[in-house]
Design a protein around this motif. Structure first.
Motif, PDB file in Angstrom:
ATOM      1  N   PRO A   9      -1.090   0.466 -13.103  1.00  0.00           N
ATOM      2  CA  PRO A   9      -0.379   1.422 -12.251  1.00  0.00           C
ATOM      3  C   PRO A   9      -0.111   2.733 -12.973  1.00  0.00           C
ATOM      4  O   PRO A   9       0.205   2.753 -14.167  1.00  0.00           O
ATOM      5  CB  PRO A   9       0.935   0.693 -11.932  1.00  0.00           C
ATOM      6  N   ARG A  10      -0.249   3.816 -12.236  1.00  0.00           N
ATOM      7  CA  ARG A  10       0.057   5.140 -12.772  1.00  0.00           C
ATOM      8  C   ARG A  10       1.079   5.860 -11.909  1.00  0.00           C
ATOM      9  O   ARG A  10       1.502   6.972 -12.234  1.00  0.00           O
ATOM     10  CB  ARG A  10      -1.230   5.969 -12.881  1.00  0.00           C
ATOM     11  N   ARG A  11       1.476   5.214 -10.810  1.00  0.00           N
ATOM     12  CA  ARG A  11       2.463   5.806  -9.900  1.00  0.00           C
ATOM     13  C   ARG A  11       3.825   5.158 -10.127  1.00  0.00           C
ATOM     14  O   ARG A  11       3.952   3.930 -10.154  1.00  0.00           O
ATOM     15  CB  ARG A  11       2.045   5.623  -8.447  1.00  0.00           C
ATOM     16  N   LEU A  12       4.835   5.978 -10.255  1.00  0.00           N
ATOM     17  CA  LEU A  12       6.217   5.551 -10.449  1.00  0.00           C
ATOM     18  C   LEU A  12       7.036   5.977  -9.239  1.00  0.00           C
ATOM     19  O   LEU A  12       6.911   7.115  -8.770  1.00  0.00           O
ATOM     20  CB  LEU A  12       6.784   6.193 -11.720  1.00  0.00           C
ATOM     21  N   GLU A  13       7.856   5.060  -8.718  1.00  0.00           N
ATOM     22  CA  GLU A  13       8.814   5.404  -7.665  1.00  0.00           C
ATOM     23  C   GLU A  13      10.212   5.193  -8.227  1.00  0.00           C
ATOM     24  O   GLU A  13      10.545   4.091  -8.665  1.00  0.00           O
ATOM     25  CB  GLU A  13       8.599   4.542  -6.419  1.00  0.00           C
ATOM     26  N   PHE A  58       1.898   6.526 -16.944  1.00  0.00           N
ATOM     27  CA  PHE A  58       2.217   6.957 -15.585  1.00  0.00           C
ATOM     28  C   PHE A  58       2.136   8.480 -15.518  1.00  0.00           C
ATOM     29  O   PHE A  58       2.601   9.176 -16.422  1.00  0.00           O
ATOM     30  CB  PHE A  58       3.615   6.490 -15.184  1.00  0.00           C
ATOM     31  N   HIS A  60       2.411  10.123 -12.092  1.00  0.00           N
ATOM     32  CA  HIS A  60       2.839  10.527 -10.748  1.00  0.00           C
ATOM     33  C   HIS A  60       4.186   9.878 -10.481  1.00  0.00           C
ATOM     34  O   HIS A  60       4.346   8.672 -10.651  1.00  0.00           O
ATOM     35  CB  HIS A  60       1.812  10.067  -9.715  1.00  0.00           C
ATOM     36  N   THR A  62       7.482   9.564  -7.704  1.00  0.00           N
ATOM     37  CA  THR A  62       8.119   9.798  -6.414  1.00  0.00           C
ATOM     38  C   THR A  62       9.618   9.651  -6.585  1.00  0.00           C
ATOM     39  O   THR A  62      10.104   8.608  -7.035  1.00  0.00           O
ATOM     40  CB  THR A  62       7.632   8.790  -5.365  1.00  0.00           C
ATOM     41  N   SER A 250      -2.219   2.557  -3.933  1.00  0.00           N
ATOM     42  CA  SER A 250      -2.510   2.450  -5.361  1.00  0.00           C
ATOM     43  C   SER A 250      -1.355   1.712  -6.035  1.00  0.00           C
ATOM     44  O   SER A 250      -0.203   1.836  -5.606  1.00  0.00           O
ATOM     45  CB  SER A 250      -2.706   3.832  -5.989  1.00  0.00           C
ATOM     46  N   ARG A 252       1.769   0.547  -8.128  1.00  0.00           N
ATOM     47  CA  ARG A 252       2.913   1.361  -8.511  1.00  0.00           C
ATOM     48  C   ARG A 252       4.049   0.500  -9.024  1.00  0.00           C
ATOM     49  O   ARG A 252       4.105  -0.702  -8.758  1.00  0.00           O
ATOM     50  CB  ARG A 252       3.396   2.189  -7.327  1.00  0.00           C
ATOM     51  N   THR A 254       8.204   0.424  -8.898  1.00  0.00           N
ATOM     52  CA  THR A 254       9.419   0.967  -8.312  1.00  0.00           C
ATOM     53  C   THR A 254      10.584   0.645  -9.229  1.00  0.00           C
ATOM     54  O   THR A 254      10.826  -0.519  -9.553  1.00  0.00           O
ATOM     55  CB  THR A 254       9.669   0.360  -6.923  1.00  0.00           C
TER      56      THR A 254
END
Length: 315
Positions: A9-13, A58, A60, A62, A250, A252, A254
């Protein structure tokens, strides 16, 4: 969904705020907000999460909530994320972006912004949010994003329930009139938080989604604006799998407030695909698209069964 190697994962929420000025009938975060509204994230927590996740690769982030603009640290958090090399994404109901000085200051720090608009007029939108004046605030925020967000990619999200279903086409027409909007998401109500308690009265039958999809998708065919649908099985889309938000999911992580050792802490939850609270009943076993489909919300199956599903056959 089909078994395949999943990239790291490269997306962080990051759930920054646990307060919100609206009382949306479909709110999936109401329980978490009720528990943690008196324990907002501290600056050192935000900094530690951003730094640690950036070191892990990471790129990206949100910022979400609650309503993230309700947290006074949001501008600083966006600035810190940018300096670390994150692409920034923000979800908002309009919030403080309805104030032009705030929009002018903060928008240059936002790469992507998703604005919630749930109806084409105040009557429809405000009935969905349970908040008089929320439509006016959202539209004022939209105007400010159009005025000051030259470098911001603008998306909208419309959560669809029985309260606004009759006006969805009009909502999309309203949004398509704004040249700054590049991506429209229609979200099937997710059975979490406040929405779970009233799910049977909120959820639009899958058969109605299937019937109206051509009408809803038609204006986007040559517009250059992206249309995506969240929370719907592929058989409802009638072969239009490219419209499914699942297909563009993708992996992620959270990060949200949880109790750690009896005190407010933070935990990270990995999501590898879009199957959260969804499953595939027996009717899906013969479907040719089963390996690519995240299924149906469990609570929908409990409330309405699987008779509306239409397994797809191999071509």
């Amino acid at each position: 969904m089909r078994s395949k190697k999943v990239a790291a994962p490269r997306r962080l929420e990051l759930h920054l705020s646990y307060t919100c000025g609206q009382r949306c009938a479909f709110c999936s975060e109401s329980l978490r907000m009720a528990r943690w509204r008196h324990a907002p994230l501290k600056g050192e927590e935000v900094s530690a999460v951003l730094l640690a996740r950036r070191k892990e690769g990471f790129d990206h982030v949100t910022f979400t909530g609650g309503e993230p603009t309700a947290h006074p640290l949001l501008p600083a958090a966006l600035g810190a994320a940018r300096k670390l090399g994150f692409k920034t994404y923000l979800t908002t109901n309009g919030g403080l972006f309805a104030q032009e000085p705030y929009a002018r200051e903060v928008l240059p720090l936002v790469d992507e912004l998703c604005l919630s608009i749930h109806g084409p007029d105040a009557e429809t939108h405000d009935a969905s949010t349970g908040t008089p004046g929320s439509f006016t605030r959202a539209m004022t925020a939209l105007a400010n994003v159009e005025r000051h967000g030259a470098g911001t990619y603008l998306l909208t999200n419309t959560v669809v329930t029985r309260r606004n279903w009759a006006r969805v086409a009009q909502t999309l027409r309203l949004l398509s009139a704004h040249s700054k909007i590049r991506h429209c998401l229609l979200s099937n109500v997710a059975p979490e938080g406040r929405a779970a308690r009233a799910y049977r009265s909120l959820a639009v039958p899958l058969s109605q989604w299937r019937e109206r999809l051509p009408e809803l998708a038609r204006p986007f065919e040559a517009s250059g604006v992206v249309l995506r649908l969240f929370g719907l099985p592929l058989c409802v889309l009638g072969g239009r799998g490219e419209l499914s938000n699942d297909a563009h999911f993708s992996p992620r992580v959270t990060v949200e407030r949880r109790s750690v050792g009896g005190k407010p802490g933070l935990i990270g939850i990995l999501s590898r695909d879009a199957s959260r609270r969804r499953s595939k009943p027996a009717a899906c076993r013969s479907c040719a698209a089963s390996g690519d489909c995240a299924g149906v919300f469990d609570l929908y199956l409990d409330a309405f069964g699987s008779s509306e599903l239409s397994p797809r056959k191999e071509n």
